[in-house]
Each structure stands twice: as C-alpha cells, then as structure tokens.
Scaffold this active site. Structure first.
Site, PDB file in Angstrom:
ATOM      1  N   GLY A  22      62.469  84.870  55.886  1.00 34.30           N
ATOM      2  CA  GLY A  22      63.271  83.648  55.873  1.00 34.30           C
ATOM      3  C   GLY A  22      64.554  83.803  55.085  1.00 34.30           C
ATOM      4  O   GLY A  22      64.638  84.566  54.122  1.00 34.30           O
ATOM      5  N   GLY A  60      72.653  74.809  64.368  1.00 32.95           N
ATOM      6  CA  GLY A  60      72.376  73.802  63.361  1.00 32.95           C
ATOM      7  C   GLY A  60      73.571  72.873  63.246  1.00 32.95           C
ATOM      8  O   GLY A  60      74.678  73.302  62.910  1.00 32.95           O
ATOM      9  N   GLY A 109      67.235  90.704  59.002  1.00 32.07           N
ATOM     10  CA  GLY A 109      66.576  90.320  60.246  1.00 32.07           C
ATOM     11  C   GLY A 109      66.596  91.402  61.316  1.00 32.07           C
ATOM     12  O   GLY A 109      67.382  92.348  61.271  1.00 32.07           O
ATOM     13  N   HIS A 150      80.900 111.673  85.019  1.00 33.17           N
ATOM     14  CA  HIS A 150      81.778 111.741  86.190  1.00 33.17           C
ATOM     15  C   HIS A 150      81.369 110.756  87.274  1.00 33.17           C
ATOM     16  O   HIS A 150      80.206 110.412  87.442  1.00 33.17           O
ATOM     17  CB  HIS A 150      81.833 113.154  86.790  1.00 33.17           C
ATOM     18  CG  HIS A 150      80.565 113.932  86.676  1.00 33.17           C
ATOM     19  ND1 HIS A 150      80.519 115.192  86.155  1.00 33.17           N
ATOM     20  CD2 HIS A 150      79.290 113.622  86.971  1.00 33.17           C
ATOM     21  CE1 HIS A 150      79.280 115.630  86.158  1.00 33.17           C
ATOM     22  NE2 HIS A 150      78.509 114.694  86.650  1.00 33.17           N
ATOM     23  N   CYS A 182      71.134  90.554  55.660  1.00 34.46           N
ATOM     24  CA  CYS A 182      71.123  91.649  56.645  1.00 34.46           C
ATOM     25  C   CYS A 182      69.713  92.114  56.995  1.00 34.46           C
ATOM     26  O   CYS A 182      69.535  93.218  57.519  1.00 34.46           O
ATOM     27  CB  CYS A 182      71.865  92.865  56.089  1.00 34.46           C
ATOM     28  SG  CYS A 182      73.441  92.541  55.341  1.00 34.46           S
TER      29      CYS A 182
END
Length: 411
Positions: A79, A132, A9, A308, A7
């Site tokens: 990474g 990938g 990145g 509105h 989590c």
C-alpha cells in the site's frame, strides 16, 4: 525539504513490459520514467528516498552512484500509505511524495514554496471516473476525495504529487489495512480533510499517469515535441534526416536511410540501410533496424532488433527481442474504432491507432503478423507464418502446422 518517490509496485496493467522491469524504469522519450522525475526535483530537495520492492535491483543499480538518493525497501505490508511510512525515521520536516509512474511538465516550485503544509496536486481531466476525484471549495480547501466514482462531483483528480508536514506519519501509524490488505495513503488524506488541513493546487502543463501501454506512447510523443536536433555517430551516404532528431554518439546510420523527426536514436543503435524511421519513434541503446524496415510511433527497448523487411507501428517492443524477416504489427481497425486491449482480463478501449505490446526476450520467425492490440508475454517464441490475433502468455512457443505436399511431376 526531502522527497519520497513510490517505486515499489508491480505495474500489472503494463504487463508484459513489467514482467522483468519495474514500471518506473520503463523508458519514455529515451529515459526511464523515474529518471525524469528525479531530474525534475533534483534541485528542489536535499534527499530523495526511493521506496522499492518489485525488481528493486534494477532501480538500485541505475541510481546507486547518485549520493542524493537513498533506497528503502517496502516490507511486510503493501500500500501507498505504508510505503510513505517506511520513510518516517529518515525525514524530520516537510516533504514531497511523488508517485513513481507519472510524467508531468510542472516544475513543482509553486508547491515547494507554498506556505501551506499539506497539498495535493490536481489535474483537470475529461474522464474523472477513472481516477481519484478531488472536490475543493472556493479557497481550494479539499473537502472530499472520491475513489473512481461512477458519478464524480468534480473533473479535478489527484495527480499523484503531494506535500506533507511530518504529522502525516502519526496519522499513517494509526491506520488499519484496507479490504485489499493495504495501508492506503488516501485514508490518511481523508483524515487531513476532516481536520480541514489540506489544499489542492492545479499542475501546469502536461500530465500523464502511466497506467496502460498506450500511455507510454502518448507521453513519449509529448516529450519528443520538445527535443532539439543533435546528430552524432556515423552517418552513411544519402541519409535523409528531417525534423528534430537526436542521434547519440556510437550509433551508425547506414546509407539511404530516412529519419523523420521527432525521433531519438540512442547509443549503440545500428539503423539501415534503406530503413525508414518515422515520427515519434525512440530506438533505445544497442537496438537494430535493418534493410527496408519501417518503424513508426514506437518504442524499441534496449538490445532489440528489427533486422529486415518489417513494419512496427504504434507499438512497444521490450528488451532483447529479435523480430524475424517481414514481422508486421497491424495498428488500425477497418471500422476506425479504438483498438481493444486486454488489461487484467478486461477488454479496454485504447486509441484509434495501436499496434502490439511485445514483452522481453521474444523471438519471431519469418512472416509473423500481429493484429492490433495483442500482447506477447516475455520469453516467447513465435514461429514462421503465424498470424497472432490473441494475447500470448509468457514462456510460450507458438507455431503453425501446415501440410506440405510433394509430388513427382508428370513427364
């Protein structure tokens, strides 16, 4: 078995929505992506380790009361490989690794219960060059991994959910950073491929890697297909509700409003009078849709108002926004071709109908119009009568100069 969810990145391809919010916390179907992943695996694992970095406080504050969840901050090196390595001192056996930005149907029991120690989940797609690519033999052994190849050897891709034995940490410790300066999980996987020690298992059902803004809308639509009607809150006179609609406690639906499901209206929202909520719309907490406004196929995030005479179609509006009277998002080209969107300074095809992506804390004046595919950076103000046909950077003030001529009438 434990699980590691990545989590950390930034999610730059989803800017401006990720200018203030980490990508895993963006809402899909009324709940953060990360919350949906955690709910999927909660009964399958003993501990869940969230690898956090960018805007980590938002993730920590949301999940801090869940005793099963532990937080690990990614430091020093970027990474996915280094992110997994951060969990080494916490995990002793086999474990799951899940990207924190995917929506999927599979319950993962096949992966967890399989005797194979190292597994990559696979998904079959029509555009493998964007992912990938995984090549397997007739026994599902993975024999090659291609990173976004021009000439893919397979239409099976890495779905971002893995099972590893503890040995993966030893491999990760030997890796050097890539040209991008990151320790890549895919490099460790390539070592397992050399050892003929990793297999692929196809996921069942829907899967989406939330990489671009229209992916959020696609996943949102998928989740809404499976909701069941649950109506609470205060419902005014002559309100019409059709299809599957969830209206949470603490909402107010004012008279003569029409709501067409599937749709979700979260707590604290005020809708109407005379509003029209069309299918595949989610109004998050404390939102407002006012008199004669129409919302179609969109996500309106927390605390944002469309008061509105406005139309928001196939769009995403960030948190704490206020749309002035008669704000319009165009969502269709005359030639019916896919709407083009700027993603990291490159024009990318989205889908046929796609509106605007509006960041957080944005205000518009009266009679503002957005052309299809534009992005508005957070903390920006758009003045009255502006037609926006280009992206606007964050912290901008956009206004239109017009000469107003006043003359004395002849008698």
């Amino acid at each position: 078995m434990d699980a590691v969810i990545l989590c950390a990145g930034k999610g730059t391809r989803l800017m401006p929505l990720t200018e203030n919010i980490p990508k895993p916390m963006l809402p899909v179907g009324g709940a953060p992506i990360l919350e949906r992943i955690i709910n999927k695996i909660d009964k399958l694992v003993e501990n869940i380790y969230l690898i956090v970095k960018y805007e980590k406080e938002i993730i920590i504050n949301h999940f801090k009361n869940n005793d099963k969840i532990k937080f690990i901050e990614q430091t020093d090196i970027d990474g996915t490989g280094y992110a997994v390595l951060m969990a080494k001192n916490h995990i002793s056996g086999d474990f799951l690794v899940i990207n924190g930005d995917i929506i999927f149907d599979d319950d993962l029991t096949n992966i967890v219960n399989d005797d194979v120690k190292n597994i990559i989940t696979l998904n079959e797609v029509d555009n493998p060059s964007n992912f990938g690519v995984i090549v397997v033999d007739n026994q599902n052994n993975i024999i090659e991994l291609q990173e976004k190849p021009k000439n893919p050897k397979s239409n099976l891709i890495n779905a971002g959910i893995y099972k590893f034995e503890n040995k993966i940490f030893d491999i990760l410790e030997t890796l050097r950073p890539s040209e991008r300066g990151e320790v890549e999980l895919t490099d460790a996987i390539k070592e397992l491929i050399k050892e003929n020690n990793i297999k692929g298992i196809k996921l069942n059902g829907y899967w989406n890697d939330i990489g671009k803004p229209w992916d959020l809308l696609d996943a949102n639509t998928h989740i809404l297909k499976n909701i069941k009607t649950d109506i609470k809150g205060k419902i005014g006179k002559n309100v019409v509700i059709e299809g599957a609609v969830i209206i949470e406690e603490g909402t107010e639906i004012k008279p003569n409003t029409v709501i067409e499901g599937p749709a979700i209206i979260k707590s604290g929202a005020i809708v109407g009078p005379l509003a029209h909520i069309r299918p595949n719309t989610v109004l998050m907490e404390n939102t407002g849709v006012g008199n004669s406004s129409e919302i179609k196929g969109s996500i309106i995030m927390k605390n944002s108002k469309v008061p509105h005479l406005s139309y928001i179609g196939d769009s995403i509006i960030g948190e704490n926004c206020n749309m002035g009277c008669n704000t319009i998002t165009a969502n269709l080209r005359f030639d019916n071709k896919p709407v083009m969107v700027n993603i990291k300074e490159e024009k990318v095809k989205s889908v046929r109908k796609f509106g605007a992506i509006i960041g957080h804390n944005v205000k518009t004046g009266i009679q503002v119009s957005f052309m299809p595919g534009v992005k508005i950076g957070s903390n920006s103000w758009i003045g009255a009568n502006c037609l926006i046909n280009n992206d606007i950077e964050k912290d901008s003030f956009v206004y239109k100069k017009e000469e107003i001529i006043i003359k004395t009438k002849r008698k």
